[in-house]
Enzyme design. Structure first.
Site, PDB file in Angstrom:
ATOM      1  CD  GLU A  19      -3.171   0.788   2.053  1.00  0.00           C
ATOM      2  OE1 GLU A  19      -4.012   1.544   2.403  1.00  0.00           O
ATOM      3  OE2 GLU A  19      -3.238  -0.503   2.433  1.00  0.00           O
ATOM      4  CD  GLU A  46      -4.356  -0.530   9.173  1.00  0.00           C
ATOM      5  OE1 GLU A  46      -5.367  -0.051   8.157  1.00  0.00           O
ATOM      6  OE2 GLU A  46      -3.717  -1.440   9.198  1.00  0.00           O
TER       7      GLU A  46
END
Length: 907
Positions: free
Chosen positions: A472, A755
């Site tokens: 990502e 996260e």
């Protein structure tokens, strides 16, 4: 003495290779005398010879206290020219400083027509343009005697490194960085005078795929910006006799491939040292068996000089220990989840193939875990040349990792001491100046602060990525806007965000919508492929698109940067107008896809979307961006817009009340975030505000002092609690160690921010592999509150850039017994340091020259405050003092102060 400590041009000491045609100068003052401020300044600028006897620009004495961003308004600048400058000031005590040390800036190309070089790439008859190996491009050239100076201007469609006569040029990594290449493409400037020689010289460039044509997201495709790597280079050599010679890329250059067989951000790098071409950048290298190059049809008019801090190796780390896992793997434990690369220095037989695989975490059994990397392999393979000591680190790849699995190393060499000496971690990120420090009496909170700093370092690698390890690594706009205020405490992020915001503006759609990620590869992919990924066809969302307003406004507040605010103003306006055009009511946003309170814990099972109504979030942010736009209009003197957006804001707030407040003045949605946003964005006031704050506090207390918030609510939770009289609750939230909390991850051994609150669950299992980064900075936004409320270091936002400072430490029933924060502000170092021993409170403060500070001592009485061990008095820096509802308020000028008093709460 009155001294000028530091002078800068566009945030940098000795700015090199700029295309800014009206640079701005700033300086920091120092004085041993309290209450010092600037009364006047004088700037002199001269040309390349540095002789100030006949300056090209002399302001004379200017009566002004301005010491930030003073525009150069002298004669028009010339390209490729060094300008020297110096500054002197006068203060309020009648003192005149000496001249500052001479500094300089140097221009690059001020117009793109000065590029005479051509983009080149290997000719396809010799090298497949889509081949994995890194391309080598080179040529020999001859120079006369008497080289005076030399500048190299270079960039690539891909990532590149330049070598002259066998040595690398500069320390930059992954140049030219990642921009919205179709609109803006950076080039770099290097001083290569010392690397050139009379006679034969050789120049070579390595170019890999990088962001330009490599894998740059979870979307399985390449070539987002183009399908050919290319190089553009122009070397200017000045001789002592005043003549000039130019060496440029053209079709006479030669090309080949070399030892780097594969180099990608996600896959890693494969290097075969046996394929090295010794001496390929020397002036006597024989390249007759190399292949031709060809001209590449790429634009010149998109080129801009380097804007951001370059990416560099900023620290080296030795492995803390060597681990043998239950499954038999040999691992390096770096002791820190880091971003960068591993360098190996070894002496092994030819053909030995060593493989390094990188991971962030071990599973609950202590085995190497790569599930959360998704398709990213993060693998480096090195085949030894043999015959002596060789050293290697990946050239065009970076990884996010704490643990490194080693395979293929000769068994007889695998003793732990030797492995620790062979392998070194090199930390890579944009080379930002550290500016802030925070510390308190709680060791886990100090570890949290360290994790926040490391999270920023790992993810501020040319763009503000969401994560640095999996497939990502994108510039998600929502993450950036919630963290930017914390970021600006920890590091100097002025150039970093200036560059990124220009890409945001470039990638903003014609209707004003702002993409989820900048540079925008997701919407770009959709346009070119017809396929969809997150969200709907707009590829925008509240809180994400609001980076267009929040980020430039925050940079204005933190650095006093009016120019960037003006530059981004139309982008900010377009974003607000985009929202305004949605639906059939200009005061309401109730259409389209929204991320809402992303990853909030009050989400339904297996959902990423929190329980807070998505359009409540959208309309709260609509109000925030409109407020920022209105305030920006006021700063920039846009009087008509000021009136328009003030009226629009009132309508949005009224509609928010109608849609999201009950008749008795409560928030209709019973979530923490639904209460946080109206408080943070000033959507409620008076008794309604008190009620909403009370209800938020109750939601936290009833949840046993645990949060349930996601990306949108978390950054502001403690801020609004402290702002509205519930600081004790905020501190209990901070100090909570059980899941979910900030310290939960710390107790689980985290060295960066996660996260997910439960990235590692209490039983040792993991959150879903689909999206579980252990280096994701968004929740680190709590750092803003640590600096501003726990340490008490803040600003008066009516006077940008910390020109007027607010010092207001917040105490909390003794849970914390001391806290201290410092910030290298645009005016100099600010420090606050408080401690509490029994009933005695000590508050130390340092205020930089040319600023004023408001200091609030909580729970103090005017009569029992001592300063410097004596009764305070007006004068000697103290301008005023009076008792207020919360304690004692002092207004002071620059200098160091030490206040002591008894806490009235204990009395």
């Amino acid at each position: 003495m009155l001294l000028i400590k530091k002078v800068t041009c566009e945030y940098r000491t000795n700015l090199f290779g700029t295309d800014i045609q009206t640079p701005r100068l700033s300086w920091v003052l120092d004085s041993e005398k309290r209450g010092t401020y600037q009364r006047a300044y004088q700037i002199q600028v001269t040309g390349p010879d540095g002789n100030f006897e006949f300056p090209i620009w002399d302001t004379g004495r200017i009566e002004s206290d301005q010491s930030l961003h003073v525009d150069y308004i002298g004669p028009k600048l010339e390209s490729r020219t060094r300008y020297h400058y110096r500054i002197k000031v006068w203060d309020n005590c009648g003192r005149e400083s000496g001249w500052s040390e001479t500094s300089w800036w140097e221009t690059a190309f001020l117009t793109t027509i000065e590029w005479k070089a051509s983009w080149i790439t290997p000719d396809s008859t010799g090298i497949d343009p889509h081949a994995n190996p890194v391309f080598l491009l080179r040529r020999n050239f001859h120079l006369k005697k008497g080289i005076h100076s030399a500048r190299l201007y270079a960039t690539a469609a891909g990532v590149y490194e330049v070598y002259l006569n066998g040595s690398k040029v500069g320390e930059d990594l992954l140049a030219p960085g990642w921009t919205s290449y179709l609109h803006r493409h950076q080039y770099q400037t290097y001083d290569v005078t010392s690397q050139l020689q009379n006679g034969a010289n050789g120049i070579g460039v390595m170019v890999g795929d990088g962001w330009y044509k490599g894998e740059v997201s979870f979307i399985p495709r390449r070539n987002f910006y183009g399908d050919r790597r290319g190089v553009l280079l122009q070397l200017h050599v000045q001789y002592d006799d005043g003549t000039e010679e130019v060496v440029s890329t053209d079709s006479t250059w030669k090309s080949h491939t070399g030892p780097i067989l594969l180099s990608e951000f996600f896959a890693g790098e494969t290097y075969d040292a046996r394929l090295e071409k010794d001496g390929w950048t020397s002036g006597d290298y024989e390249d007759s068996n190399w292949y031709r190059t060809t001209i590449l049809n790429l634009p010149i008019n998109t080129l801009v000089a380097q804007e951001n801090w370059p990416t560099k190796v900023t620290e080296t780390i030795r492995p803390k220990k060597i681990i043998q896992t239950p499954t038999g793997d040999t691992l390096l434990d770096m002791g820190q989840n880091m971003v960068g690369r591993i360098r190996m220095t070894l002496n092994v037989p030819t053909g030995i193939c060593i493989t390094l695989q990188h991971a962030e975490i071990l599973d609950k059994d202590g085995n190497f875990y790569t599930g959360n990397l998704r398709s990213a392999k993060q693998m480096v393979t090195y085949t030894a040349k043999g015959g002596g000591v060789e050293t290697y680190a990946p050239y065009f790849s970076f990884q996010g990792f704490r643990y490194v699995k080693i395979e293929g190393f000769p068994e007889q060499e695998q003793n732990h001491k030797l492995l620790k000496e062979i392998f070194t971690g090199e930390v890579m990120h944009s080379d930002m100046e550290p500016t802030g420090k925070f510390e308190c009496s709680h060791p886990l909170v100090n570890k949290l602060q360290s994790n926040i700093m490391w999270g920023q370092r790992g993810n501020f690698l040319d763009v503000p990525t969401d994560c640095p390890q999996r497939d990502e690594r994108l510039g998600w706009t929502g993450d950036a806007q919630v963290f930017i205020r914390t970021a600006a405490f920890n590091y100097h992020v002025g150039p970093f965000f200036t560059k990124w915001l220009r890409d945001l503006k470039a990638d903003q759609k014609s209707d004003g919508s702002v993409p989820y990620v900048v540079p925008d590869v997701l919407a770009n992919f959709v346009r070119r492929s017809g396929k969809k990924t997150w969200g709907d066809e707009t590829y925008t969302s509240s809180a994400w698109g609001d980076a267009a307003s929040v980020c430039p406004w925050t940079l204005y507040l933190c650095y006093g940067d009016n120019r960037l605010l003006a530059e981004q103003y139309e982008s900010m306006k377009a974003w607000v107008e985009y929202i305004r055009s949605q639906g059939d009511n200009e005061f309401v946003w109730n259409t389209g896809f929204q991320f809402g309170d992303w990853l909030a814990l009050d989400a339904e099972e297996d959902s990423y979307y929190g329980a807070t109504p998505e359009y409540l979030v959208a309309n709260a942010y609509y109000a925030l961006s409109t407020r920022i736009l209105r305030d920006s209009a006021q700063v920039l003197g846009e009087e008509n817009d000021l009136h328009i957006y003030n009226k629009l804001l009132k309508g949005i707030v009224t509609s928010f009340h109608e849609n999201y407040l009950t008749s008795d003045g409560r928030i209709a949605a019973n979530t923490q975030t639904a209460h946080i946003l109206p408080l943070m964005f000033d959507l409620v006031e008076g008794e309604v505000r008190k009620q909403v704050a009370h209800d938020l506090n109750e939601l936290v207390v009833q949840n046993d002092y645990h949060l349930t918030t996601g990306f949108v609510g978390t950054p502001y939770l403690c801020l609004v609690l402290s702002q509205n009289g519930y600081h004790n609750t905020a501190v209990k939230l901070l100090l909570q160690e059980s899941y979910p909390s900030w310290l939960y991850s710390v107790t689980k051994g985290a060295t960066t921010i996660w996260e997910h609150w439960d990235g590692i669950k209490p039983d040792g299992t993991f959150w879903s592999d689909a999206m579980n980064s252990f280096n994701h900075y968004a929740y680190g936004a709590i750092g803003d509150w640590l600096y501003r409320y726990v340490a008490g270091l803040d600003m008066d936002e009516q006077v940008a850039g910390y020109k007027r400072i607010r010092i207001q430490p917040h105490f909390s029933n003794g849970e914390l017994t001391y806290a201290k924060g410092s910030l290298i502000s645009p005016y100099g170092r600010i420090e606050t340091n408080w401690s509490m021993q029994e009933e005695q409170i000590l508050v130390k403060v340092q205020i930089p020259v040319n600023t004023t500070a408001d200091i609030l001592l909580p729970n103090a009485l005017l009569g029992n405050v001592l300063e410097g061990g004596q009764r305070w008095s007006i004068g000697e820096g103290i301008k005023s003092a009076n008792e207020v509802e919360d304690g004692v308020h002092f207004t002071v000028g620059s200098g160091s102060y030490c206040f002591t008093y008894s806490d009235t709460v204990f009395n």
